[in-house]
Design a protein around this motif. Structure first.
Motif, PDB file in Angstrom:
ATOM      1  N   ALA A 102       0.654  -1.108   0.022  1.00 11.86           N
ATOM      2  CA  ALA A 102      -0.170   0.242  -0.021  1.00 11.86           C
ATOM      3  C   ALA A 102       0.956   1.092   0.248  1.00 11.86           C
ATOM      4  CB  ALA A 102      -0.622  -0.264   0.927  1.00 11.86           C
ATOM      5  N   LEU A 103       1.975   0.928   0.504  1.00 12.41           N
ATOM      6  CA  LEU A 103       3.001   2.838   0.636  1.00 12.41           C
ATOM      7  C   LEU A 103       3.659   2.365  -0.313  1.00 12.41           C
ATOM      8  CD1 LEU A 103       4.457   4.759   3.017  1.00 12.41           C
ATOM      9  CD2 LEU A 103       6.296   2.701   3.187  1.00 12.41           C
ATOM     10  N   ALA A 104       4.310   1.619  -1.615  1.00 15.96           N
ATOM     11  CA  ALA A 104       4.193   1.474  -2.920  1.00 15.96           C
ATOM     12  C   ALA A 104       3.021   1.877  -3.277  1.00 15.96           C
ATOM     13  CB  ALA A 104       4.764  -0.029  -3.522  1.00 15.96           C
ATOM     14  N   VAL A 105       2.276   1.554  -3.492  1.00 15.66           N
ATOM     15  CA  VAL A 105       0.816   2.118  -4.100  1.00 15.66           C
ATOM     16  C   VAL A 105       0.663   3.800  -4.044  1.00 15.66           C
ATOM     17  CG1 VAL A 105      -1.786   2.734  -4.193  1.00 15.66           C
ATOM     18  CG2 VAL A 105      -0.782   0.478  -4.110  1.00 15.66           C
ATOM     19  N   VAL A 106       0.954   4.824  -2.387  1.00 15.14           N
ATOM     20  CA  VAL A 106       0.912   5.849  -2.892  1.00 15.14           C
ATOM     21  C   VAL A 106       2.207   6.909  -3.762  1.00 15.14           C
ATOM     22  CG1 VAL A 106       1.653   7.719  -1.019  1.00 15.14           C
ATOM     23  CG2 VAL A 106       0.165   5.707  -0.288  1.00 15.14           C
ATOM     24  N   GLY A 107       3.245   5.916  -3.634  1.00 16.10           N
ATOM     25  CA  GLY A 107       4.508   6.584  -4.902  1.00 16.10           C
ATOM     26  C   GLY A 107       3.590   6.542  -5.908  1.00 16.10           C
ATOM     27  N   ALA A 108       2.814   5.736  -6.621  1.00 12.65           N
ATOM     28  CA  ALA A 108       2.911   5.334  -7.712  1.00 12.65           C
ATOM     29  C   ALA A 108       1.763   6.150  -7.774  1.00 12.65           C
ATOM     30  CB  ALA A 108       2.172   3.751  -7.972  1.00 12.65           C
ATOM     31  N   LEU A 109       1.165   7.128  -7.224  1.00  7.87           N
ATOM     32  CA  LEU A 109      -0.024   7.810  -7.508  1.00  7.87           C
ATOM     33  C   LEU A 109       0.162   9.017  -8.248  1.00  7.87           C
ATOM     34  CD1 LEU A 109      -2.449   7.178  -4.412  1.00  7.87           C
ATOM     35  CD2 LEU A 109      -3.286   6.204  -6.411  1.00  7.87           C
ATOM     36  N   PRO A 110      -0.894   9.899  -9.313  1.00  7.85           N
ATOM     37  CA  PRO A 110      -0.128  10.476  -9.691  1.00  7.85           C
ATOM     38  C   PRO A 110      -0.226  12.329  -8.748  1.00  7.85           C
ATOM     39  CG  PRO A 110      -1.994   9.346 -10.964  1.00  7.85           C
ATOM     40  CD  PRO A 110      -1.673   8.639  -9.890  1.00  7.85           C
ATOM     41  N   ARG A 111       1.129  12.910  -8.648  1.00 12.56           N
ATOM     42  CA  ARG A 111       1.201  13.457  -7.815  1.00 12.56           C
ATOM     43  C   ARG A 111       0.080  14.671  -8.264  1.00 12.56           C
ATOM     44  NH1 ARG A 111       3.881  10.680  -5.674  1.00 12.56           N
ATOM     45  NH2 ARG A 111       6.479  11.216  -5.122  1.00 12.56           N
ATOM     46  N   ASP A 112      -0.663  14.782  -9.156  1.00  7.19           N
ATOM     47  CA  ASP A 112      -2.031  15.882  -9.094  1.00  7.19           C
ATOM     48  C   ASP A 112      -3.194  15.131  -9.147  1.00  7.19           C
ATOM     49  OD1 ASP A 112      -1.181  14.379 -11.796  1.00  7.19           O
ATOM     50  OD2 ASP A 112      -1.919  15.834 -12.986  1.00  7.19           O
ATOM     51  N   LEU A 113      -2.549  13.807  -8.620  1.00  6.86           N
ATOM     52  CA  LEU A 113      -4.609  13.205  -8.322  1.00  6.86           C
ATOM     53  C   LEU A 113      -5.356  14.377  -7.320  1.00  6.86           C
ATOM     54  CD1 LEU A 113      -6.253  10.975  -8.620  1.00  6.86           C
ATOM     55  CD2 LEU A 113      -5.026   9.703  -6.355  1.00  6.86           C
ATOM     56  N   ARG A 114      -6.711  14.234  -7.702  1.00  4.69           N
ATOM     57  CA  ARG A 114      -7.479  14.942  -6.643  1.00  4.69           C
ATOM     58  C   ARG A 114      -8.355  13.773  -6.197  1.00  4.69           C
ATOM     59  NH1 ARG A 114      -6.636  20.448  -6.893  1.00  4.69           N
ATOM     60  NH2 ARG A 114      -8.491  20.700  -4.860  1.00  4.69           N
ATOM     61  N   ALA A 115      -8.619  13.583  -5.028  1.00  5.71           N
ATOM     62  CA  ALA A 115      -8.950  12.175  -4.864  1.00  5.71           C
ATOM     63  C   ALA A 115      -9.127  12.291  -3.410  1.00  5.71           C
ATOM     64  CB  ALA A 115      -8.317  11.086  -5.063  1.00  5.71           C
ATOM     65  N   THR A 116     -10.075  11.642  -2.307  1.00  8.32           N
ATOM     66  CA  THR A 116      -9.946  11.656  -1.324  1.00  8.32           C
ATOM     67  C   THR A 116      -9.496  10.237  -0.389  1.00  8.32           C
ATOM     68  OG1 THR A 116     -11.622  12.868  -0.669  1.00  8.32           O
ATOM     69  CG2 THR A 116     -11.090  11.697   0.961  1.00  8.32           C
ATOM     70  N   VAL A 117      -8.448  10.564   0.407  1.00  9.85           N
ATOM     71  CA  VAL A 117      -8.016   9.122   0.409  1.00  9.85           C
ATOM     72  C   VAL A 117      -8.536   8.966   2.615  1.00  9.85           C
ATOM     73  CG1 VAL A 117      -5.974   7.186   1.004  1.00  9.85           C
ATOM     74  CG2 VAL A 117      -6.111   8.281  -1.216  1.00  9.85           C
ATOM     75  N   VAL A 118      -8.759   7.258   2.506  1.00 16.33           N
ATOM     76  CA  VAL A 118      -9.481   6.704   3.858  1.00 16.33           C
ATOM     77  C   VAL A 118      -8.060   6.180   4.459  1.00 16.33           C
ATOM     78  CG1 VAL A 118     -10.389   6.178   5.539  1.00 16.33           C
ATOM     79  CG2 VAL A 118     -11.820   8.152   3.308  1.00 16.33           C
ATOM     80  N   THR A 119      -7.133   5.909   5.601  1.00 11.87           N
ATOM     81  CA  THR A 119      -6.637   5.197   5.561  1.00 11.87           C
ATOM     82  C   THR A 119      -6.474   4.820   7.654  1.00 11.87           C
ATOM     83  OG1 THR A 119      -4.380   3.957   5.817  1.00 11.87           O
ATOM     84  CG2 THR A 119      -4.495   6.597   6.016  1.00 11.87           C
ATOM     85  N   HIS A 120      -5.929   4.099   7.991  1.00 13.36           N
ATOM     86  CA  HIS A 120      -6.292   3.781   9.050  1.00 13.36           C
ATOM     87  C   HIS A 120      -4.056   2.948   9.346  1.00 13.36           C
ATOM     88  CE1 HIS A 120      -5.526  -1.086   9.296  1.00 13.36           C
ATOM     89  NE2 HIS A 120      -5.681  -0.869   7.815  1.00 13.36           N
ATOM     90  N   SER A 121      -3.630   3.934   8.263  1.00 13.53           N
ATOM     91  CA  SER A 121      -2.110   3.478   9.048  1.00 13.53           C
ATOM     92  C   SER A 121      -1.871   5.135   8.479  1.00 13.53           C
ATOM     93  CB  SER A 121      -1.348   2.833   7.275  1.00 13.53           C
ATOM     94  OG  SER A 121      -0.409   3.287   7.460  1.00 13.53           O
ATOM     95  N   PRO A 122      -0.773   5.573   9.855  1.00 12.13           N
ATOM     96  CA  PRO A 122       0.010   6.420   9.862  1.00 12.13           C
ATOM     97  C   PRO A 122       0.895   7.015   9.082  1.00 12.13           C
ATOM     98  CG  PRO A 122      -0.977   5.493  11.808  1.00 12.13           C
ATOM     99  CD  PRO A 122      -0.485   4.672  11.151  1.00 12.13           C
TER     100      PRO A 122
END
Length: 250
Positions: A102-122
């Motif tokens: 999941a942490l690798a997914v964050v790095g793969a997301l476009p920097r200009d992405l507009r979305a809402t992410v809900v997570t239970h991981s600090p």
């Protein structure tokens, strides 16, 4: 046959077939069922197999603690992350599980992405600070340090207000018979709660998780939309396809 030889045979059979049925092995070797079950108990105690009713399955290497998992199958996780990031639509509400994939997914997301992410991981929440267009909501609760996520009753209650389009689920095992599994009971309950509040759930499964199993069930395979994986074709992946699992190949 000596007990050490039987255990070696059991491990070889597990690598070859992806499962061991205790009664079948006992009949083949001409030994008692209890003798094979004792061998499997000893192998499980050594962390070499995952015992299930009637036999054993391959143990997942992804049950190590968070720090150790960061160096496991790094290239595989990057490939899975890149494919999973393609599932995130602009404007979507996405639940992102904890864990190293999941942490690798964050790095793969476009920097200009507009979305809402809900997570239970600090850890995930902090990593998303590099994405200014992403609104981040953190679910509180007891910190489970092994995976660096919150879980427990308070965390499960916090999920009640979530209505997400997509959940990217991390597990430690994906097996055609055992389903989706992980190494902690409370963490499994949290994952189920998150999946119940998402329209689609896709499983993040780097190659070492395919065909492996852990002690606690998360969900059956038919409860998710599919599995994102870079695993090579083989018996374990074929069994998932035969079970009707939709695969996104990374």
């Amino acid at each position: 046959m000596l007990s050490a030889q039987r255990r070696d045979l059991l491990l070889d059979r597990l690598r070859r077939d992806g499962r061991v049925v205790a009664r079948d092995v006992a009949a083949e070797l001409g030994v008692t069922h209890d003798m094979v079950r004792r061998d499997l108990r000893e192998l499980a105690a050594a962390g070499l197999v995952q015992r299930v009713y009637g036999g054993a399955l391959p143990v997942s290497p992804a049950v190590a603690d968070y720090a150790a998992r960061r160096s496991v199958a790094e290239d595989s996780k990057q490939r899975v992350a890149a494919a999973a990031a393609e599932l995130v639509a602009p404007g979507a509400v996405v639940v992102l599980d904890g864990g190293t994939t999941a942490l690798a997914v964050v790095g793969a997301l476009p920097r200009d992405l507009r979305a809402t992410v809900v997570t239970h991981s600090p850890t995930i929440a902090v990593a998303l600070a590099d994405h200014p267009g992403v609104e981040v909501e953190i679910l509180g609760g007891r910190l489970f340090r092994h995976s660096m996520v919150t879980c427990g009753a308070a965390a499960v209650e916090a999920v009640a207000g979530v209505r997400a389009d997509l959940f990217l689920l991390g597990v430690t095992g994906v097996h055609a018979e055992a389903g989706l599994t992980t190494g902690d009971r409370d963490e499994a309950a949290m994952k189920r709660a998150l999946a119940a509040h998402a329209g689609d759930t896709w499983v993040l499964a780097s190659s070492e998780k395919i065909g492996a199993a852990s002690p606690f069930a998360v969900l059956p395979l038919d409860a998710v939309s599919g599995v994102v994986t870079d695993a090579a074709d083989g018996p374990a992946l074929d069994a998932l396809v035969e079970a009707g699992v939709t695969l996104v190949r990374a």
